[in-house]
Design a protein around this motif. Sequence first.
Motif, mmCIF file in Angstrom:
data_model
loop_
_atom_site.group_PDB
_atom_site.id
_atom_site.type_symbol
_atom_site.label_atom_id
_atom_site.label_comp_id
_atom_site.label_asym_id
_atom_site.label_seq_id
_atom_site.Cartn_x
_atom_site.Cartn_y
_atom_site.Cartn_z
ATOM 1 N N GLN A 34 0.543 -1.179 -0.074
ATOM 2 C CA GLN A 34 -0.565 -0.251 -0.275
ATOM 3 C C GLN A 34 0.896 1.232 -0.108
ATOM 4 O O GLN A 34 0.582 2.144 -0.954
ATOM 5 C CB GLN A 34 -0.984 -0.200 0.730
ATOM 6 N N ARG A 35 1.951 0.697 0.883
ATOM 7 C CA ARG A 35 2.985 2.762 1.267
ATOM 8 C C ARG A 35 2.999 2.877 -0.385
ATOM 9 O O ARG A 35 3.397 3.696 -1.128
ATOM 10 C CB ARG A 35 3.989 2.003 1.522
ATOM 11 N N MET A 36 4.007 1.660 -1.309
ATOM 12 C CA MET A 36 4.184 1.554 -2.399
ATOM 13 C C MET A 36 3.413 2.045 -3.869
ATOM 14 O O MET A 36 3.709 3.227 -4.492
ATOM 15 C CB MET A 36 5.112 0.553 -3.063
ATOM 16 N N GLY A 82 -1.606 6.532 -17.194
ATOM 17 C CA GLY A 82 -1.291 6.330 -15.637
ATOM 18 C C GLY A 82 -1.374 4.795 -14.821
ATOM 19 O O GLY A 82 -0.948 4.990 -14.381
ATOM 20 N N ARG A 83 -1.879 3.593 -15.789
ATOM 21 C CA ARG A 83 -1.598 2.709 -15.543
ATOM 22 C C ARG A 83 -0.291 2.339 -15.894
ATOM 23 O O ARG A 83 0.975 1.788 -14.796
ATOM 24 C CB ARG A 83 -2.124 1.319 -16.468
ATOM 25 N N GLU A 84 0.403 2.916 -17.299
ATOM 26 C CA GLU A 84 1.315 2.313 -17.108
ATOM 27 C C GLU A 84 2.952 2.971 -16.576
ATOM 28 O O GLU A 84 3.544 2.389 -16.206
ATOM 29 C CB GLU A 84 1.930 3.191 -18.770
ATOM 30 N N PHE A 85 2.163 3.973 -16.178
ATOM 31 C CA PHE A 85 2.850 5.521 -14.974
ATOM 32 C C PHE A 85 3.704 4.633 -13.902
ATOM 33 O O PHE A 85 4.665 4.250 -13.331
ATOM 34 C CB PHE A 85 2.719 6.974 -15.051
ATOM 35 N N LEU A 86 3.078 3.663 -13.166
ATOM 36 C CA LEU A 86 2.497 3.578 -12.177
ATOM 37 C C LEU A 86 3.078 2.038 -12.354
ATOM 38 O O LEU A 86 3.742 1.373 -11.461
ATOM 39 C CB LEU A 86 1.003 3.556 -11.491
ATOM 40 N N ARG A 87 3.215 0.956 -13.943
ATOM 41 C CA ARG A 87 3.305 -0.369 -13.852
ATOM 42 C C ARG A 87 5.141 -0.072 -13.501
ATOM 43 O O ARG A 87 5.589 -0.708 -13.042
ATOM 44 C CB ARG A 87 2.761 -0.797 -14.816
ATOM 45 N N LYS A 88 5.110 0.899 -13.930
ATOM 46 C CA LYS A 88 7.466 0.995 -14.745
ATOM 47 C C LYS A 88 6.997 1.865 -12.668
ATOM 48 O O LYS A 88 8.926 1.817 -12.605
ATOM 49 C CB LYS A 88 7.193 2.617 -15.619
ATOM 50 N N LYS A 89 6.770 2.894 -12.117
ATOM 51 C CA LYS A 89 7.544 2.534 -11.489
ATOM 52 C C LYS A 89 7.056 1.781 -10.060
ATOM 53 O O LYS A 89 8.211 1.602 -9.357
ATOM 54 C CB LYS A 89 6.100 4.315 -10.842
ATOM 55 N N LEU A 90 6.487 0.663 -10.320
ATOM 56 C CA LEU A 90 6.079 0.141 -8.778
ATOM 57 C C LEU A 90 7.237 -1.071 -9.632
ATOM 58 O O LEU A 90 7.231 -2.208 -8.404
ATOM 59 C CB LEU A 90 4.889 -0.616 -8.918
ATOM 60 N N GLU A 91 7.445 -1.452 -10.849
ATOM 61 C CA GLU A 91 8.953 -1.907 -11.331
ATOM 62 C C GLU A 91 9.711 -1.867 -10.697
ATOM 63 O O GLU A 91 10.440 -2.876 -10.484
ATOM 64 C CB GLU A 91 7.980 -2.641 -12.499
#
Length: 188
Positions: free
Chosen positions: A127-129, A176-185
């Motif tokens: 959740q924090r990530m 937005g999903r792509e941005f989050l996916r890359k950030k989380l990866e």
Amino acid sequence: MDTLERRLAKLARAGDTRAFAEIVELYKDKIFHLAYRMLSNRHEAEDIVQDTFLRVYRNLERYDENQKFSTWIYRIGTNLCIDRLRKRKPSYSLDAEMTDQDGVDGYAMIPSDDRTPETYLLVSETQRMIHEAIETLPAKYKSVMILRYLQDMSLQEISDVMDMPVTTIKTRVHRGREFLRKKLEKKI
């Protein structure tokens, strides 16, 4: 439900303060949750709620009764949040409200019947990530992602709230999903 809201708006427009108070009661929590998710700050979210209802009250005569009332009020609240985000300078507060009293911020609770201390730690860390990744989204993606995934609005509803074509909303959700996916990866 929306016919009740339209009726209340008509009564409030005619000066019925009880009708306006009922509108506030119907939407104050919803607007607060929207603002808190977008701004991650309780005090700013409370300000947005007040500003939203002030703006609604001042502009009741401009409300188009052919439009859903919920769409109209969400548009006002969302636009106020976006304005606030644009005006923000990057700031890092030691007392920023990131979690509740149990240390859980509630964005992406993963339901489970067998929670162990380890699963609590994993869920909390995830959740924090996610929260940190959402915070880094540009305002135009952040607002769409929050309305889509945290407010559970359809693409059409978001289109109405944001006053943009559905195709633009789809593109922003995808980016937005792509941005989050890359950030989380990068974090995993």
